[in-house]
Design a protein around this motif. Structure first.
Motif, PDB file in Angstrom:
ATOM      1  N   MET A  15       0.819  -1.214   0.000  1.00 37.32           N
ATOM      2  CA  MET A  15       0.000   0.000   0.000  1.00 37.32           C
ATOM      3  C   MET A  15       0.858   1.271   0.000  1.00 37.32           C
ATOM      4  O   MET A  15       0.356   2.363  -0.238  1.00 37.32           O
ATOM      5  N   GLN A  16       2.170   1.118   0.243  1.00 41.29           N
ATOM      6  CA  GLN A  16       3.058   2.274   0.198  1.00 41.29           C
ATOM      7  C   GLN A  16       3.488   2.623  -1.228  1.00 41.29           C
ATOM      8  O   GLN A  16       4.081   3.677  -1.464  1.00 41.29           O
ATOM      9  N   CYS A  17       3.191   1.741  -2.176  1.00 39.42           N
ATOM     10  CA  CYS A  17       3.591   1.968  -3.572  1.00 39.42           C
ATOM     11  C   CYS A  17       2.948   3.245  -4.102  1.00 39.42           C
ATOM     12  O   CYS A  17       1.735   3.444  -3.984  1.00 39.42           O
ATOM     13  N   ILE A  18       3.766   4.113  -4.706  1.00 45.24           N
ATOM     14  CA  ILE A  18       3.250   5.378  -5.247  1.00 45.24           C
ATOM     15  C   ILE A  18       3.066   5.304  -6.763  1.00 45.24           C
ATOM     16  O   ILE A  18       2.805   6.318  -7.412  1.00 45.24           O
ATOM     17  N   GLN A  19       3.223   4.094  -7.329  1.00 43.87           N
ATOM     18  CA  GLN A  19       2.982   3.871  -8.759  1.00 43.87           C
ATOM     19  C   GLN A  19       3.834   4.786  -9.655  1.00 43.87           C
ATOM     20  O   GLN A  19       3.383   5.289 -10.672  1.00 43.87           O
ATOM     21  N   CYS A  20       5.091   4.964  -9.260  1.00 46.45           N
ATOM     22  CA  CYS A  20       5.983   5.832 -10.033  1.00 46.45           C
ATOM     23  C   CYS A  20       6.514   5.144 -11.285  1.00 46.45           C
ATOM     24  O   CYS A  20       6.966   5.797 -12.227  1.00 46.45           O
ATOM     25  N   GLY A  21       6.522   3.802 -11.270  1.00 45.37           N
ATOM     26  CA  GLY A  21       6.975   3.056 -12.436  1.00 45.37           C
ATOM     27  C   GLY A  21       8.474   2.844 -12.505  1.00 45.37           C
ATOM     28  O   GLY A  21       8.980   2.326 -13.510  1.00 45.37           O
ATOM     29  N   MET A  22       9.211   3.225 -11.465  1.00 44.65           N
ATOM     30  CA  MET A  22      10.663   3.017 -11.472  1.00 44.65           C
ATOM     31  C   MET A  22      11.015   1.538 -11.582  1.00 44.65           C
ATOM     32  O   MET A  22      12.005   1.169 -12.200  1.00 44.65           O
ATOM     33  N   CYS A  23      10.190   0.694 -10.978  1.00 42.45           N
ATOM     34  CA  CYS A  23      10.442  -0.753 -11.008  1.00 42.45           C
ATOM     35  C   CYS A  23      10.335  -1.295 -12.433  1.00 42.45           C
ATOM     36  O   CYS A  23      11.233  -1.982 -12.929  1.00 42.45           O
ATOM     37  N   THR A  24       9.244  -0.959 -13.101  1.00 41.86           N
ATOM     38  CA  THR A  24       9.034  -1.434 -14.467  1.00 41.86           C
ATOM     39  C   THR A  24      10.056  -0.811 -15.411  1.00 41.86           C
ATOM     40  O   THR A  24      10.583  -1.484 -16.304  1.00 41.86           O
ATOM     41  N   GLY A  25      10.355   0.481 -15.204  1.00 45.51           N
ATOM     42  CA  GLY A  25      11.334   1.149 -16.057  1.00 45.51           C
ATOM     43  C   GLY A  25      12.715   0.539 -15.955  1.00 45.51           C
ATOM     44  O   GLY A  25      13.475   0.531 -16.921  1.00 45.51           O
ATOM     45  N   GLY A  26      13.065   0.016 -14.785  1.00 45.84           N
ATOM     46  CA  GLY A  26      14.382  -0.578 -14.600  1.00 45.84           C
ATOM     47  C   GLY A  26      14.428  -2.061 -14.890  1.00 45.84           C
ATOM     48  O   GLY A  26      15.509  -2.630 -15.032  1.00 45.84           O
ATOM     49  N   CYS A  27      13.275  -2.717 -14.982  1.00 48.77           N
ATOM     50  CA  CYS A  27      13.215  -4.175 -15.163  1.00 48.77           C
ATOM     51  C   CYS A  27      13.810  -4.582 -16.504  1.00 48.77           C
ATOM     52  O   CYS A  27      13.328  -4.140 -17.556  1.00 48.77           O
ATOM     53  N   PRO A  28      14.844  -5.417 -16.516  1.00 57.58           N
ATOM     54  CA  PRO A  28      15.522  -5.749 -17.775  1.00 57.58           C
ATOM     55  C   PRO A  28      14.697  -6.618 -18.714  1.00 57.58           C
ATOM     56  O   PRO A  28      14.964  -6.645 -19.907  1.00 57.58           O
ATOM     57  N   ILE A  29      13.692  -7.315 -18.203  1.00 53.41           N
ATOM     58  CA  ILE A  29      12.947  -8.215 -19.078  1.00 53.41           C
ATOM     59  C   ILE A  29      11.498  -7.762 -19.282  1.00 53.41           C
ATOM     60  O   ILE A  29      10.687  -8.501 -19.833  1.00 53.41           O
ATOM     61  N   SER A  30      11.176  -6.550 -18.857  1.00 52.84           N
ATOM     62  CA  SER A  30       9.795  -6.081 -18.974  1.00 52.84           C
ATOM     63  C   SER A  30       9.331  -6.021 -20.424  1.00 52.84           C
ATOM     64  O   SER A  30       8.186  -6.360 -20.736  1.00 52.84           O
ATOM     65  N   ILE A  31      10.198  -5.589 -21.326  1.00 54.23           N
ATOM     66  CA  ILE A  31       9.823  -5.496 -22.741  1.00 54.23           C
ATOM     67  C   ILE A  31       9.663  -6.880 -23.345  1.00 54.23           C
ATOM     68  O   ILE A  31       8.731  -7.143 -24.108  1.00 54.23           O
ATOM     69  N   LYS A  32      10.550  -7.798 -22.972  1.00 48.71           N
ATOM     70  CA  LYS A  32      10.497  -9.151 -23.539  1.00 48.71           C
ATOM     71  C   LYS A  32       9.261  -9.923 -23.094  1.00 48.71           C
ATOM     72  O   LYS A  32       8.585 -10.570 -23.891  1.00 48.71           O
ATOM     73  N   SER A  33       8.994  -9.904 -21.796  1.00 50.02           N
ATOM     74  CA  SER A  33       7.951 -10.777 -21.257  1.00 50.02           C
ATOM     75  C   SER A  33       6.611 -10.076 -21.082  1.00 50.02           C
ATOM     76  O   SER A  33       5.594 -10.726 -20.866  1.00 50.02           O
TER      77      SER A  33
END
Length: 373
Positions: A15-33
């Motif tokens: 619930m502390q997540c502010i939905q900034c997207g830093m996690c997805t932006g840094g994820c190396p396999i987000s585009i692939k998977s």
């Protein structure tokens, strides 16, 4: 069993997540998977639902921890995914290739479906003590250096470096079990606990006080996950650098090559070991050390962790991007310090047609070139 998503929400403070997207932006396999970590956290926290995460997304995660490093609220999305994986394991919803690897560990003590009796083949012709003969340090070899023919060369090179420095070391031989790091990464926490206890019994049995690994995954498991372990754990880059600085290893030859160093996720991002491998390489006469644009905590994952050695996903492999970037930099050698990185990047060099331009070598192999008489 009933899955209590609320427990996951509370345990990882979603619930502390502010939905900034830093996690997805840094994820190396987000585009692939197509894995969108931000969206997954939101759907868990708000909608209490992870049913829309596909098999490819769930098992495509390499557990590199980039998402955790990037998060400004210090949430650990990687551990959320690991928790969901463990729930899938409990209900038997595991991809067949991962299931086979898990079964092999249970049956043979390694994920490569190889017999336990073959675990010391890499050491044939070398004079190495068994742990029953008291030694100053235990070399915990690990499954991939023990069984893979390419990575066996790293284990042999490291053993020769230690012998050159007159280090008193031993191995567990066929008694050694999988460290369990990738087993935990696949979500099989019960099997991990079993492996941990069995290995700890061996360490206690032989009075082991100091352990060295050539694998960052084994290093991570032993150092950070083996509760109550009564031994110091170091990585081989740390030990080799110490031996050089103490002048116990004499560098007799020049290795005239431009070397680019690839940071393994489990050594760098997970454990903060960035300087030792570089200082080691810089100490080798003739080596010109250069850097990837994405290095240290920004290093590009090779896709070998989190069980990904046994589960592939479509698309250009990140290791291929790494190999191409290295070749364009003018490097002669890609230096690695992890067996999974060695295998994935070596394969990438082949698939990109760069075999004539660049080599992939572990730091111990490069060092051995400088000390061979």
């Amino acid at each position: 069993m009933a899955i209590n998503v609320q427990e996951i929400i509370e345990k990882f403070s979603l619930m502390q997540c502010i939905q900034c997207g830093m996690c997805t932006g840094g994820c190396p396999i987000s585009i692939k998977s197509g894995l969108n970590v931000r969206r997954l956290v939101r759907e868990l926290a708000i909608f209490k639902d992870y049913s829309r995460i596909s098999e490819e997304q769930l098992w495509g995660c390499t557990t590199c921890s980039t998402c955790e490093l990037r998060c400004p609220k210090e949430i650990s999305p990687v551990n959320v995914l690991l928790t969901i994986r463990s729930l899938m394991v409990e209900t038997g919803k595991v991809p067949p290739t991962l299931r086979d690897a898990l079964e092999s560990v249970y049956m043979h003590g390694n994920p490569w479906t190889r017999a336990r009796t073959k675990r010391t083949e890499w050491a044939e012709g070398l004079s190495i003590k068994h742990a029953s003969e008291k030694a100053e340090i235990l070399y915990f070899v690990g499954c991939t250096p023990a069984y893979d023919t390419r990575v066996q060369e790293v284990a042999r090179a490291f053993a020769k470096c230690l012998a050159e420095a007159k280090v008193d070391f031993s191995i567990l031989g066929t008694e050694e079990n999988c460290c369990g790091n990738e087993i935990y990464g696949m979500g099989e926490t019960g099997l991990f606990e079993l492996l941990m206890e069995e290995n700890k019994k061996l360490f206690d049995k032989y009075g082991v006080e100091r352990i060295v690994t050539t694998c960052p995954h084994g290093f991570n498991a032993l150092k950070n996950m083996y509760n109550g372990l009564n031994a110091e754990v170091i990585h081989h880059t740390q030990l080799l650098l110490n031996l050089i600085e103490e002048r116990k290893i004499k560098l007799n030859k020049e290795v005239n090559a431009t070397v680019i160093y690839h940071d393994p996720c489990f050594l760098g991002k997970r454990n903060g070991i960035f300087d030792e491998p570089r200082r080691l390489l810089e100490s080798i006469p003739g080596v010109k050390l250069i850097e990837f644009e994405r290095n240290k905590s920004r290093s590009l994952c090779c896709e070998g962790g989190g069980g990904r050695m046994w589960f592939d996903i479509p698309g250009t492999r990140l290791a291929e991007l790494r190999a191409t970037e290295a070749a364009e930099s003018g490097a002669d050698i890609i230096a690695v310090s992890c067996p999974f990185c060695l295998l994935t990047i070596t394969d990438a060099v082949k698939t990109t047609g760069l075999e004539e331009k660049i080599q992939v070598l572990d730091v111990a192999e490069i060092l051995l070139k400088a000390i061979s008489k």
